[in-house]
Scaffold this motif. Structure first.
Motif, PDB file in Angstrom:
ATOM      1  N   THR A 165       0.849  -1.207   0.000  1.00 34.89           N
ATOM      2  CA  THR A 165       0.000   0.000   0.000  1.00 34.89           C
ATOM      3  C   THR A 165       0.878   1.248   0.000  1.00 34.89           C
ATOM      4  N   GLY A 166       2.001   1.161  -0.679  1.00 33.91           N
ATOM      5  CA  GLY A 166       2.968   2.251  -0.602  1.00 33.91           C
ATOM      6  C   GLY A 166       2.964   3.217  -1.756  1.00 33.91           C
ATOM      7  N   ALA A 167       1.975   3.114  -2.670  1.00 37.64           N
ATOM      8  CA  ALA A 167       1.954   4.040  -3.801  1.00 37.64           C
ATOM      9  C   ALA A 167       1.832   5.480  -3.296  1.00 37.64           C
ATOM     10  N   THR A 168       2.482   6.392  -3.993  1.00 35.72           N
ATOM     11  CA  THR A 168       2.409   7.799  -3.599  1.00 35.72           C
ATOM     12  C   THR A 168       1.007   8.348  -3.800  1.00 35.72           C
ATOM     13  N   LEU A 169       0.443   8.114  -4.971  1.00 38.48           N
ATOM     14  CA  LEU A 169      -0.902   8.604  -5.271  1.00 38.48           C
ATOM     15  C   LEU A 169      -1.697   7.451  -5.858  1.00 38.48           C
ATOM     16  N   ARG A 170      -2.846   7.175  -5.276  1.00 37.49           N
ATOM     17  CA  ARG A 170      -3.638   6.008  -5.647  1.00 37.49           C
ATOM     18  C   ARG A 170      -5.077   6.413  -5.926  1.00 37.49           C
ATOM     19  N   SER A 171      -5.651   5.863  -7.015  1.00 36.05           N
ATOM     20  CA  SER A 171      -7.067   6.101  -7.295  1.00 36.05           C
ATOM     21  C   SER A 171      -7.613   4.947  -8.116  1.00 36.05           C
ATOM     22  N   PHE A 172      -8.876   4.612  -7.879  1.00 36.70           N
ATOM     23  CA  PHE A 172      -9.566   3.684  -8.765  1.00 36.70           C
ATOM     24  C   PHE A 172     -11.049   4.002  -8.761  1.00 36.70           C
ATOM     25  N   GLY A 173     -11.703   3.686  -9.873  1.00 37.58           N
ATOM     26  CA  GLY A 173     -13.125   3.945  -9.987  1.00 37.58           C
ATOM     27  C   GLY A 173     -13.489   5.406 -10.158  1.00 37.58           C
TER      28      GLY A 173
END
Length: 614
Positions: free
Chosen positions: A165-173
Motif C-alpha cells: 500500500t505504498g503508492a504515492t498517489l492512488r485512485s480507482f473507480g
C-alpha cells in the motif's frame, strides 16, 4: 472622460490587478510573508485553481497544518479536504507536511472524497515513518492536483521497498482527474497507481524519480468491469535509479493483468502516451501490456532502460510512432532492444491476440544491443520508416527481427548489426512452423554482416509466400541475402527480386540466389500472359530446379519438372499448356537462361498465369 491608472485598478479589483500584473503581486506578497494571500489573488485572477461555483479557497494552515517537517499534519490536511464543499481549492503553502495515517482513514494517509477538489501549491507532502499506506488517495471525480511535491520517504522506518500500500498517489473507480506539474520522489512502490475503471485522466508535466516499481501504472484489477480508457500521459520526465537499482521497475506501465485468468476482463483502451522523457529505468521504459488496445505511444524519448525501451505485448491496434530511443549497452538485461512487439507473451494463454495490427513507424533507435525492433507472433503488423543504428555487427544482433507472418517491413534504414533483418520464429511461441506472407521491401541496410538472413537454426520454419524485394545494401562483410545452413528453412512460393548490394553489385548474382526455391521473376509469382502470338513472358529469370506449377485464370493447371540446365519435362499438361514441340497454344520453354511462357496460338485463351516452384 479620462481615468487614472490607480482609478482603473481600483475599479477592476484584485482579480483584475492579478490578471494585469502576472506574478508581480505574488512576488511582492511573498516578500512580506503573505504567500497565501498572494496565491489566492494570483490564482483567482488567472483562473488557475479557481474554485467552482459554490466552492471555497482555503489553506491547509487554516486547519492547523504546520508544514515544519516535524509535526504530523495528516489530521489537519484531512480536515481541510473534508470541510470544504465540492469544487473548492485547498492550497498548500511552501513547507514540508509530514503525514501519517489520518484519523478515520484506512490504508491511506490522506483521502480526497469530494468531487472537483483542487489540491495546489508549492508545499511538500511527505510520508511519515511507519506510515504504511498510500500517501494520497483520490476517491472522487474531477480532482486536480497541481504543483505539489510528494515524498514517499522510501527507506524510512517501516517504509520498505515493495510495500503493498505504498503508492504515492492512488485512485480507482474515478474519472477525469488531473495530476499536473508535480514532483514525485522516493516511492517504495509506484508513484502513481490508477486502477479499476479509471477513465479520462491527464498526467502531465510531472517529474518522477526514485521508485521501486513504476513511476506511472494504469490498469484494471480483479473486480474490473470497465477497464481503463481514454487516459493521457504527456510531457512527464521520469528518472530511474540505474545504475544503482535494486529492483526492475518500469517508467510508464499500462496493463490489465499478468495472469491468463484475467484475460476475459475489460482492458486498457484508447490511451495516449506522448512527449515523455524516460531515462535509466531498471526494466522497461514504456509498456503497453496484457491486451491493451488502441494505445498511442508517440514522440517520447527513452534513454538507457535496462530492457526494452518500448514493450508492447498482447496488444491490438497499438501505434508506436516518432519515438527517440537510446538503448543501454554492456549489461545483462534479457530483452535489450529498442521496440519489442510480442503477440503471445503469456505462456498458457488460451486465447492469444495473434492478429496484432500494430504499427511501428518513424522511430529513431540507437544501440539496441540484441535488436532494434522485434515483432514476435504479432501478425498484420507494420514496421516502416524507422532509423535503426546499432553498435556491433558481430554480436548476434538484428536491426529488425521479423518473427511473425503477415508483417510489412519497408523503407527502414538499418546500420551496424550482425543481421540487418532476420526472419525466424521464436522458440517458445510460434503460432505454427510456417511464417507466411511477410513483405520485406525497400529497406536500406548498411555496415552489417548479412543484409537479410532467413534463419531456422533454432526453430524449424517454412517461409511461405514471402516477398523480399528492392532492398539496397552496402558495406556488408558477408552475403547480402543468406539462409541458415545448420538447419535450412523450407522456402515455398516466395519472391526474391531486385535486392542489390550497391557498392559491390557483383555479389548480387553470387549470393542472392543461394536458394533454388525462390521465385525470382521480375513480375513476381503472377503475371499477364503474352498478349500477341509468338510473344513470351519471363516466369523465372534463371533456370530453376524443381516442380513448376502453372495456374491460369481459366482454372487450368499444368505441372512440369525443371532443372538447372534448362530442361523441361511435362508431368501433367493441361488443355492449353504444355512443352515445346507439342500442339498446345502455350508452352513452358527455356530461353536465354530463363524459363518463359510462350504463346503460339493466334487466339488468346489465357489472360493471367501464376507460377509456383515446389
Amino acid at each position: 472622460m479620462t481615468m487614472s491608472r490607480r482609478q482603473a485598478l481600483a475599479l477592476m479589483g484584485m482579480a483584475g490587478v492579478a490578471a494585469m500584473t502576472g506574478g508581480a503581486i505574488e512576488a511582492h506578497a511573498r516578500s512580506l510573508g503573505l504567500e497565501e494571500q498572494a496565491a489566492s489573488q494570483t490564482l483567482k485572477g488567472s483562473g488557475k485553481g479557481k474554485p467552482s461555483s459554490g466552492g471555497a479557497f482555503v489553506s491547509v494552515m487554516d486547519y492547523g497544518a504546520k508544514g515544519d517537517g516535524i509535526t504530523d499534519d495528516s489530521a489537519a490536511i484531512q480536515a481541510a479536504f473534508d470541510a470544504v464543499p465540492p469544487g473548492s481549492v485547498v492550497f498548500f503553502p511552501s513547507g514540508t507536511y509530514l503525514c501519517g495515517i489520518a484519523p478515520g482513514n484506512n490504508v491511506e494517509c490522506l483521502n480526497i472524497v469530494k468531487e472537483g477538489i483542487h489540491a495546489i501549491g508549492s508545499g511538500v507532502i511527505k510520508r511519515a515513518p511507519n506510515a504504511q499506506g498510500f500517501l494520497l488517495r483520490i476517491s472522487a471525480n474531477n480532482v486536480i492536483v497541481d504543483g505539489l511535491t510528494f515524498d514517499g520517504n522510501r527507506g524510512a522506518a517501516g517504509v520498505a521497498d515493495g510495500l503493498g500500500t505504498g503508492a504515492t498517489l492512488r485512485s480507482f473507480g474515478c474519472v477525469s482527474g488531473k495530476i499536473m506539474n508535480c514532483r514525485f520522489l522516493h516511492s517504495p512502490t509506484q508513484h502513481i497507481d490508477l486502477g479499476r475503471e479509471t477513465h479520462r485522466w491527464t498526467i502531465q508535466g510531472n517529474y518522477f524519480e526514485s521508485f521501486y516499481r513504476s513511476a506511472i501504472q494504469i490498469g484494471p484489477e480483479a473486480a474490473d468491469l470497465e477497464g481503463c480508457h481514454y487516459n493521457v500521459v504527456a510531457y512527464n520526465h521520469i528518472k530511474g535509479d540505474l545504475p544503482n537499482a535494486v529492483r526492475t521497475s518500469n517508467g510508464i506501465f499500462f496493463t490489465s493483468s499478468a495472469t491468463t485468468q484475467a484475460h476475459d476482463l475489460k482492458t486498457c483502451d484508447h490511451n495516449v502516451i506522448i512527449g515523455n522523457v524516460v531515462e535509466d529505468v531498471a526494466d522497461v521504459g514504456i509498456e503497453s501490456g496484457y491486451k491493451c488496445r488502441f494505445t498511442v505511444i508517440s514522440d517520447n524519448t527513452v534513454k538507457r532502460s535496462f530492457n526494452s525501451a518500448i514493450l508492447v505485448r498482447d496488444n491490438h491496434y497499438t501505434s508506436i510512432k516518432g519515438n527517440t530511443i537510446s538503448c543501454r549497452t554492456g549489461h545483462t538485461g534479457s530483452v535489450k532492444q529498442g521496440i519489442y512487439v510480442d503477440g503471445v507473451s503469456i505462456t498458457g494463454d488460451a486465447a492469444p491476440w495473434t492478429s496484432a495490427y500494430c504499427v511501428v513507424e518513424g522511430n529513431t533507435i540507437k544501440n539496441g544491443e540484441v535488436g532494434g525492433i522485434s515483432v514476435i507472433a504479432a501478425q498484420y503488423s507494420v514496421v516502416a520508416n524507422n532509423v535503426i543504428d546499432g553498435f556491433s555487427n558481430t554480436n548476434g544482433s538484428s536491426g529488425i527481427n521479423v518473427k511473425s507472418g503477415f508483417v510489412r517491413c519497408h523503407n527502414n534504414i538499418i546500420r551496424t548489426y550482425q543481421f540487418g533483418i532476420r526472419v525466424s520464429l521464436e522458440g517458445n511461441r510460434p503460432l505454427s512452423n510456417v511464417l507466411e506472407a511477410a513483405a520485406i521491401k525497400d529497406n536500406l541496410i548498411e555496415s552489417c554482416r548479412h543484409g537479410i538472413f532467413v534463419d531456422s537454426s533454432s526453430v524449424a520454419m517454412e517461409l511461405r509466400h514471402a516477398d523480399i524485394t528492392s532492398n539496397r545494401m552496402r558495406q556488408l562483410t558477408h552475403a547480402p541475402i543468406a539462409l541458415s545452413t545448420s538447419a535450412a528453412p523450407t522456402i515455398s512460393n516466395c519472391r526474391l527480386f531486385d535486392n542489390q548490394e550497391v557498392d559491390e553489385p557483383h555479389k548480387q548474382s553470387d549470393s542472392q540466389f543461394t536458394s533454388t526455391k525462390f521465385i525470382t521473376a521480375s513480375s513476381g509469382i503472377e503475371c499477364e500472359a503474352p498478349d500477341i502470338a509468338l510473344g513470351s513472358v519471363v516466369l523465372f529469370d534463371r533456370y530453376v530446379a524443381g516442380i513448376v506449377v502453372l495456374r491460369a485464370d481459366n482454372n487450368e493447371t499444368a505441372a512440369f519438372l525443371t532443372d538447372g540446365a534448362g530442361n523441361v519435362t511435362p508431368i501433367a499438361e493441361s488443355a492449353n499448356m504444355g512443352v515445346a514441340g507439342g500442339m498446345k497454344p502455350y508452352t513452358l520453354e527455356a530461353e536465354s537462361g530463363s524459363f518463359v511462357l510462350k504463346r503460339l496460338s493466334p487466339d488468346r485463351k489465357i489472360q493471367f498465369i501464376k507460377a509456383t516452384l515446389l
